[in-house]
Write an enzyme that holds these catalytic residues in place. Sequence first.
Site, PDB file in Angstrom:
ATOM      1  N   LYS A  30       0.912  -1.166   0.117  1.00  0.00           N
ATOM      2  CA  LYS A  30      -0.132   0.002  -0.046  1.00  0.00           C
ATOM      3  C   LYS A  30       0.827   1.278  -0.050  1.00  0.00           C
ATOM      4  O   LYS A  30       0.455   2.168  -0.670  1.00  0.00           O
ATOM      5  CB  LYS A  30      -0.856   0.075   1.253  1.00  0.00           C
ATOM      6  CG  LYS A  30      -1.891  -1.099   1.095  1.00  0.00           C
ATOM      7  CD  LYS A  30      -3.063  -1.043   2.246  1.00  0.00           C
ATOM      8  CE  LYS A  30      -2.478  -0.840   3.831  1.00  0.00           C
ATOM      9  NZ  LYS A  30      -1.884  -2.359   4.345  1.00  0.00           N
ATOM     10  N   ARG A 105     -10.252   1.880   7.932  1.00  0.00           N
ATOM     11  CA  ARG A 105      -9.841   0.133   8.240  1.00  0.00           C
ATOM     12  C   ARG A 105     -10.993  -0.649   8.887  1.00  0.00           C
ATOM     13  O   ARG A 105     -10.978  -1.610   9.334  1.00  0.00           O
ATOM     14  CB  ARG A 105      -8.589   0.424   9.396  1.00  0.00           C
ATOM     15  CG  ARG A 105      -7.056  -0.120   8.624  1.00  0.00           C
ATOM     16  CD  ARG A 105      -6.417  -0.242   9.759  1.00  0.00           C
ATOM     17  NE  ARG A 105      -5.188  -0.929   9.278  1.00  0.00           N
ATOM     18  CZ  ARG A 105      -3.985  -0.473   8.879  1.00  0.00           C
ATOM     19  NH1 ARG A 105      -3.689   0.817   8.653  1.00  0.00           N
ATOM     20  NH2 ARG A 105      -3.039  -1.150   8.509  1.00  0.00           N
ATOM     21  N   ARG A 150      11.338  -6.589   6.261  1.00  0.00           N
ATOM     22  CA  ARG A 150      11.271  -5.025   6.099  1.00  0.00           C
ATOM     23  C   ARG A 150      12.023  -4.315   6.874  1.00  0.00           C
ATOM     24  O   ARG A 150      12.165  -4.684   8.251  1.00  0.00           O
ATOM     25  CB  ARG A 150       9.693  -4.878   6.090  1.00  0.00           C
ATOM     26  CG  ARG A 150       9.340  -3.399   5.736  1.00  0.00           C
ATOM     27  CD  ARG A 150       7.839  -3.248   5.626  1.00  0.00           C
ATOM     28  NE  ARG A 150       7.081  -3.298   6.571  1.00  0.00           N
ATOM     29  CZ  ARG A 150       5.604  -2.850   6.444  1.00  0.00           C
ATOM     30  NH1 ARG A 150       5.208  -2.733   5.315  1.00  0.00           N
ATOM     31  NH2 ARG A 150       4.933  -2.817   7.510  1.00  0.00           N
ATOM     32  N   ARG A 183      10.269  -2.474  11.936  1.00  0.00           N
ATOM     33  CA  ARG A 183       8.875  -1.912  12.942  1.00  0.00           C
ATOM     34  C   ARG A 183       8.586  -2.906  13.891  1.00  0.00           C
ATOM     35  O   ARG A 183       8.528  -4.112  13.567  1.00  0.00           O
ATOM     36  CB  ARG A 183       7.740  -1.898  11.778  1.00  0.00           C
ATOM     37  CG  ARG A 183       7.563  -0.624  11.427  1.00  0.00           C
ATOM     38  CD  ARG A 183       6.631  -0.461  10.166  1.00  0.00           C
ATOM     39  NE  ARG A 183       5.321  -1.045  10.682  1.00  0.00           N
ATOM     40  CZ  ARG A 183       4.200  -0.680   9.951  1.00  0.00           C
ATOM     41  NH1 ARG A 183       4.370  -0.029   8.799  1.00  0.00           N
ATOM     42  NH2 ARG A 183       3.163  -1.033  10.393  1.00  0.00           N
ATOM     43  N   ARG A 194      -2.140  -8.875  13.127  1.00  0.00           N
ATOM     44  CA  ARG A 194      -2.727  -7.858  12.284  1.00  0.00           C
ATOM     45  C   ARG A 194      -3.529  -8.413  11.036  1.00  0.00           C
ATOM     46  O   ARG A 194      -4.464  -7.861  10.574  1.00  0.00           O
ATOM     47  CB  ARG A 194      -1.340  -6.870  11.863  1.00  0.00           C
ATOM     48  CG  ARG A 194      -0.862  -6.021  12.888  1.00  0.00           C
ATOM     49  CD  ARG A 194       0.351  -5.521  12.547  1.00  0.00           C
ATOM     50  NE  ARG A 194       0.682  -4.836  11.350  1.00  0.00           N
ATOM     51  CZ  ARG A 194       1.794  -4.586  10.409  1.00  0.00           C
ATOM     52  NH1 ARG A 194       3.022  -5.290  10.908  1.00  0.00           N
ATOM     53  NH2 ARG A 194       1.788  -3.798   9.395  1.00  0.00           N
TER      54      ARG A 194
HETATM   55  P1  AMP Z   1       0.097   0.783   8.786  1.00  0.00           P
HETATM   56  O1  AMP Z   1       1.299   1.637   8.694  1.00  0.00           O
HETATM   57  O2  AMP Z   1      -0.972   0.983   7.934  1.00  0.00           O
HETATM   58  O3  AMP Z   1       0.360  -0.772   8.679  1.00  0.00           O
HETATM   59  O4  AMP Z   1      -0.377   1.034  10.339  1.00  0.00           O
HETATM   60  C1  AMP Z   1       0.589   0.514  11.368  1.00  0.00           C
HETATM   61  C2  AMP Z   1      -0.367   0.540  12.726  1.00  0.00           C
HETATM   62  O5  AMP Z   1      -1.114   1.909  13.000  1.00  0.00           O
HETATM   63  C3  AMP Z   1      -1.853  -0.300  12.717  1.00  0.00           C
HETATM   64  O6  AMP Z   1      -1.346  -1.651  13.134  1.00  0.00           O
HETATM   65  C4  AMP Z   1      -2.859   0.169  13.533  1.00  0.00           C
HETATM   66  O7  AMP Z   1      -2.175  -0.112  15.057  1.00  0.00           O
HETATM   67  C5  AMP Z   1      -2.536   1.679  13.505  1.00  0.00           C
HETATM   68  N1  AMP Z   1      -3.447   2.129  12.475  1.00  0.00           N
HETATM   69  C6  AMP Z   1      -3.128   2.799  11.224  1.00  0.00           C
HETATM   70  N2  AMP Z   1      -4.530   3.008  10.446  1.00  0.00           N
HETATM   71  C7  AMP Z   1      -5.440   3.033  11.440  1.00  0.00           C
HETATM   72  C8  AMP Z   1      -6.735   3.044  11.318  1.00  0.00           C
HETATM   73  N3  AMP Z   1      -7.233   3.613   9.893  1.00  0.00           N
HETATM   74  N4  AMP Z   1      -7.407   2.997  12.583  1.00  0.00           N
HETATM   75  C9  AMP Z   1      -6.996   2.274  13.519  1.00  0.00           C
HETATM   76  N5  AMP Z   1      -5.575   2.189  13.643  1.00  0.00           N
HETATM   77  C10 AMP Z   1      -5.014   2.323  12.613  1.00  0.00           C
END
Ligand code: AMP
Length: 257
Positions: A30, A105, A150, A183, A194
């Site tokens: 993404k 999400r 990663r 991360r 996740r």
């Molecule tokens: P990402 O970088 O998109 O994988 O997001 C990393 C983390 O941020 C996720 O595992 C959640 O803990 C939090 N997060 C990101 N986007 C959202 C969202 N729309 N709603 C709630 N938590 C989010």
Amino acid sequence: MHRLVFRLPEMDEQPAPIVIVVLGPPGAGKGTQSSLLANFLQVPHISIGSLLRSHARDESEVGVRLRGMMALGNLVPDTLVLDVLATRISEPDCARGLILDGFPRTLGQAELLERGLLKSPFYADNPSHSLVALHLRVQKSTIVGRLSGRLICSRCNATYHLETQPPRVSGECDFDGSALTIREDDRKATVLKRLHIYEQETAPILSHYAEKASLLEVDGEQPKENIAQEIVMAIQSMLRISIAGAKNVQSTLEDNL
Ligand code: AMP
């Protein structure tokens, strides 16, 4: 590096902003595709995860809470997400459109998005904006492989992979020389959690957008250049816009990847 040739000439005359939401499980690509698309369309790439990670570095009470929730792979409560997002999308660079990476999400977040886009001054009064949901489809086995190697830049969030896309100098970002880190939530047990949350909470959004005929399905297992090419062409025809030089996606990508 060449200046990108993709422009949306119609956007100059047509004020309705274009909103593209990028959906897919963790590790689907993404971030990579959102940032390429942002360059082509000349609109900002807004990664909610990156925004939240930068808040999570604060030593404030909120920062500490965020760190805990994110390290465990849990979703952050809507109030916090909406606060961070609403602030960001009120900035002037979002006036003509944006790429949302990581939002919505949940179905609840998808509905909030439709009800006036979080009260941003650019969208609340403009219900005619075009929304395209882009789904990057990737198998579970691919995801675990991608996330387990990663690396991420601690400053600019650029991503690398130990095997498939190593940095020029081990442990250092190609762009700013900052330290690369793993991360916390890319550890295997957290990745599986996740993924589970994605299947429970986020996957149902796909049928929501499919019903509205605004869902673009893309095979995220292909090389990233092919994915980007497919996306640019499909968005062009879905939104009936012309993107200058779209036929040269391949060569433009080669200059920018
Ligand atoms: P990402 O970088 O998109 O994988 O997001 C990393 C983390 O941020 C996720 O595992 C959640 O803990 C939090 N997060 C990101 N986007 C959202 C969202 N729309 N709603 C709630 N938590 C989010």
